[in-house]
Structure formats: C-alpha cells, structure tokens
Design an enzyme around this catalytic site. Structure first.
Site, PDB file in Angstrom:
ATOM      1  N   ASP A  55      -0.504  23.927 -45.236  1.00  0.00           N
ATOM      2  CA  ASP A  55      -0.660  25.453 -45.680  1.00  0.00           C
ATOM      3  C   ASP A  55      -0.316  26.538 -44.417  1.00  0.00           C
ATOM      4  O   ASP A  55      -1.213  26.373 -43.469  1.00  0.00           O
ATOM      5  CB  ASP A  55      -1.793  25.523 -45.996  1.00  0.00           C
ATOM      6  N   ASP A 100       4.723  32.257 -48.829  1.00  0.00           N
ATOM      7  CA  ASP A 100       3.796  30.830 -48.326  1.00  0.00           C
ATOM      8  C   ASP A 100       4.401  29.300 -48.980  1.00  0.00           C
ATOM      9  O   ASP A 100       4.489  29.360 -49.896  1.00  0.00           O
ATOM     10  CB  ASP A 100       2.276  32.147 -49.780  1.00  0.00           C
TER      11      ASP A 100
END
Ligand SMILES: *[C@@H]1O[C@H](CO)[C@@H](O)[C@H](O)[C@H]1NC(C)=O
Ligand SMILES: *[C@@H]1O[C@H](CO)[C@@H](O)[C@H](O)[C@H]1NC(C)=O
Length: 480
Positions: free
Chosen positions: A158, A359
């Site tokens: 992440d 992201d």
C-alpha cells in the site's frame, strides 16, 4: 485491483465467456507509441477481454532473474496464493466500490484534517481519533519473510500508508483468519520489543495518525483505516527478508488485536514516504527507489522491485513529485486529460486547487468534479452508438452492451507534469459491472477542494517507478 476479478464467479458459471477470452488487450498496449502523441482515437476490444480468465497465467518475464523483486498477485482470482475456498466470501463489486469510497474519504481526511464537507465529518464521528491511513481495497499482495528462521507472510502492499504490520501471537484480543500461520515472536531468535522511551516509538504518531501508548515499558501502536478496519499491538523489531535481501531490526507492528477487510492476508506493507515506512527503513540499500507493475487481470501476475534495477525498462518517462505537499502521500501533477486524442476543456485551476496523489490501494481514479464532468461528457459523446445503462454505485457513466461481443471505445490519456502522457489500457477505462453492462472507471470527488487520486485500475500493466530521492515518478508501458 485487477478489477474484473469480481466476475470470476460469474465467469466460472459461463463457459461461453471462457471461450471468448482473448488476448486482444495485451496486443493493444504492447504497441503503445513511444512518443507522446496519441495516434489512435479508439480501441476495438472484445467485451470478454475485460473479464479475467479462470486459470492463472503468470507474467512471462521471469521475476526470479531480477534481484530484490517480489511477485505481485491479486488478492482474489486464480493467481492468489491465498486459499481459493473462500470464493463465496469474495466481496461483491458493490462492496468493493463502497470500501473504495471509505478509503478515499479517509485519505481526504488525512490530507485535509479540517474537512470542508459534512459528509466527511459524519464519517469521522464514528472513528475514535483522527482517521489513520486507509486500506479498503488495497488488493495487491506480495510475500516477505519475517524472523529468524524466517516465516513467510503475504502482505497487502500500500503506497497510501506507512506502518508495516502483521498479526502476531498471542492474539490477545482478536485475530482474523489468515492463510499463513500467524507470526509468533517466541519462535524468532531475532525478535525484540521497542521500548516506550525510544525515539522510534514517538515516530508512530506521524506514521499511524495515533499517539503510541505504553504497556509495561513496551511501545504499543494502533492504526485504523477508513473502513473501520484496525490493527493494535506491540511495536517491534525483527529481521525482514525481501527476496534475498535481509534487513535486521526492521520496525513493524506486531498486531494482537486486528479486525477488518484484510481478507486472509497476514497484514500490510506500508510504502508511503514517512520515516517508518518500509521505503525509509530500507533506504540505505534501496535508496528509496521502487517500482511495481499491477497485472491487467486477477488471472495474471506482476512484480514489485525494491531498488533501482540494473537495467531499467526503456520508455519509462518521469513526472516530478509535487514536493510542496508535506504529507506521506505521493503527490503528482495532472496537466490534462485526453479523450480520443482531444484535450478536455478543463481549466488549469481545477487540478491545481485539488492536487493529485497516486495510490496503489484506491481502485477507481477520483477527479475534481469539473474534470470528471468533462471526461464523462466527452466519453459519452464517443460512445453515442451504445445505449446508456443506469448508474452503478459510484459509477455513473454506464453502457448496455447486451447486443455486442466487440465494442469500439474512445482512448483516454492522462498528461502529467513534465510532458508525460499515459495512455490507459481498455481495462483502465471501462469496468464491467455485469455480464452486459460496463461503466467508465472514474468517479468525481464530492468537493472541488478534495485531492484527486490516480487509482490502481488506471495503472494496470504500467511499470510505475517511484524515485523518491530523485523526486520523480515514472511510467513505462507494458511493464507486465
Ligand atoms: C514484549 O512485550 C510483551 C508485553 O509487555 C511481553 O509479554 C513479551 O514477553 C515481550 N517480548 C520480549 C521478547 O521481550
Ligand atoms: C438488442 O436488440 C434487440 C433486437 O434488435 C432489441 O429489441 C433490444 O432493445 C436491444 N437491446 C439493447 C439494450 O439495445
């Protein structure tokens, strides 16, 4: 996420679609032009090509030959190393989009802690403290080793969060079900607790958004995510093994109380910019340089490479990170968006006001409202031969392809600062929401001041290169 995985259940029940699966998409992006001029205005694709296959076909480029490289696979779908018996427990597309929205709201709350919209305020009331980072739909996994002797753990990676954590024995309060055996510090010769008085303990505040606590002299962390998932436990040190590279005294969360949407993974690997992220902790070796390629489908694999490869893929072009933003996110600059090779009429102030991050965990790209409206309108214009379909969850530009097996869709490209243009592959433009309906894979932010997010569907098959020290982000076509 390799997105179309939500259809694996459907696909399994439909041999027709299996027969139709084609490699058309791969041909389309493999011939990506090297220059920045858009040569093609339309893609012609088989609808079936938007769906994943039911068997795993790993990426052809062997990651074994590359140093410091991990295989990346989708959490669901045939390449997942997690148990396949959980097919029934796979979240639906509606759930995934709803988690994605929670993640986005949490990211917005972190970037702008005084939210301007009531909607975000309402959400925050449910959370005990400032929302931390968010997870929701971070759907791509890698395997690393922890401890001596090392135990293998599958972690969600992440770029939108910093702390790396895994579930730990004894699960004092609660552990969710995971595929790998839960890490037991007692079985590792190199494990140690971090004391409350160490400076690294105080760094947890910025890495997690929560002040650390102290129990019996041991530093304890807590992190919660936008969708109310959380992990709480001891802040610890142990040996981390990435491919063949060994890092003693890696600092991570040893989670004794963990709940939420982590599937059967062992936890999370935080690739943000904060001093506690894995990128900062391995900086002496990897120089804060990493790259990944997310596979176009859950039935294929990609890679995550730490450090600068000896031979970088040619055709990688770099856009500067926007360093005016101090947070742990990776800010970039969107200059314009093109549909069918034509720039959309979006004022420069629109992207400047909001800013944009890239992201790995957000699924659907979020745009400032005027940018989304312009994109949706131009895309609809290019799709005017196809009947419209009703909105689906956060997606409102949808089409009914009941009567088609092949379709022709407008190309969509992003121009970033520094003159870098990224031509999205068809799977990054349309997301199938049923066997006959697909929607434009973008959504509008609620507020013009909310940060835009370049999500993972739009990054599929690109080599995405983070040169954090060099202050730039690269995109190279056909990375996996
Ligand atoms: C770490 O701290 C916990 C809680 O205080 C304690 O139970 C455990 O024995 C400690 N482990 C080591 C290796 O010191
Ligand atoms: C598909 O074609 C049939 C027969 O021409 C027509 O009745 C139907 O309305 C079409 N469906 C859509 C969604 O356009």
């Amino acid at each position: 996420m390799a997105t179309p995985h939500f259809f694996s259940t459907f696909i399994k029940s439909s041999s027709l679609f299996l027969l139709l699966v084609s490699c058309f998409l791969d041909q389309t992006h493999a011939s990506e032009p090297k220059n920045t001029k858009i040569q093609d205005s339309f893609h012609t694709i088989q609808i079936s090509s938007l769906f994943p296959a039911s068997v795993c076909s790993p990426s052809k480029d062997s990651i074994k030959k590359r140093p410091s490289t991990l295989e990346v696979f989708h959490r669901h779908g045939p390449c997942s190393k997690l148990s396949q018996d959980e097919a029934a427990a796979e979240p639906s597309l509606k759930e995934i989009l709803s988690h994605d929205q929670s993640r986005v709201e949490s990211i917005h709350a972190r970037i702008n802690p005084a939210p301007t919209t009531d909607k975000v305020n309402d959400k925050k009331v449910d959370l005990p403290v400032q929302s931390g980072s968010s997870l929701g739909s971070g759907n791509y996994l890698v395997s690393v080793g922890l401890g001596v002797p090392k135990k293998t753990l599958s972690l969600i990676f992440d770029t939108g969060s910093d702390l790396t954590w895994t579930q730990c024995q004894p699960c004092a309060r609660s552990c969710y079900k995971q595929q790998d055996p839960i890490f037991d510090p007692k079985t590792s010769a190199s494990y140690s607790n971090i004391s409350c008085t160490s400076t690294t303990c105080s760094q947890l505040s910025s890495a997690t958004g929560n002040t650390p606590s102290c129990s019996a002299g041991t530093c304890s962390y807590g992190i919660q995510y936008g969708d109310q998932s959380f992990s709480v436990g001891l802040f610890s040190k142990d040996t981390l093994t990435i491919a063949n590279d060994v890092f003693p005294n890696f600092q991570f969360g040893c989670g004794q109380n963990n709940q939420g949407l982590f599937g059967r993974t062992a936890g999370l690997m935080g690739l943000g910019r904060d001093p506690l992220s894995i990128i900062s902790q391995t900086a002496a070796r990897y120089k804060k340089y990493f790259s990944y390629c997310l596979p176009s489908k859950s039935s294929s694999t990609g890679h995550l490479t730490l450090g600068k490869p000896r031979k970088r893929g040619k055709g990688v072009r770099f856009t500067p990170f926007d360093s005016s933003q101090g947070s742990s996110f990776y800010f970039i600059t969107v200059a314009s968006i093109y549909v069918s090779g034509q720039p959309l009429p979006i004022g420069q102030a629109v992207f400047k006001t909001a800013g944009t991050i890239i992201d790995s965990g957000t699924v659907i790209t979020r745009l400032p409202p005027p940018a989304y409206s312009a994109l949706s309108a131009a895309f609809k214009q290019g799709m005017k031969n196809y009947p419209a379909a009703p909105a689906y969850s956060i997606l409102d530009t949808c089409f009914d392809f009941s009567n088609y097996t092949a379709i022709t869709i407008p190309t969509v490209s992003f121009a970033f600062g520094g003159g870098v243009k990224v031509n999205l592959i068809p799977s990054g433009i349309l997301i199938p929401v049923s066997s006959t309906v697909a929607c434009l894979a973008f959504a509008a932010n609620g507020d013009a001041a909310d940060t835009g997010i370049f999500g993972n569907m739009q990054q599929l098959t690109y080599e995405v290169v983070y040169d954090v020290t060099g202050g730039k982000l690269g995109f190279g076509a056909a990375g996996c």
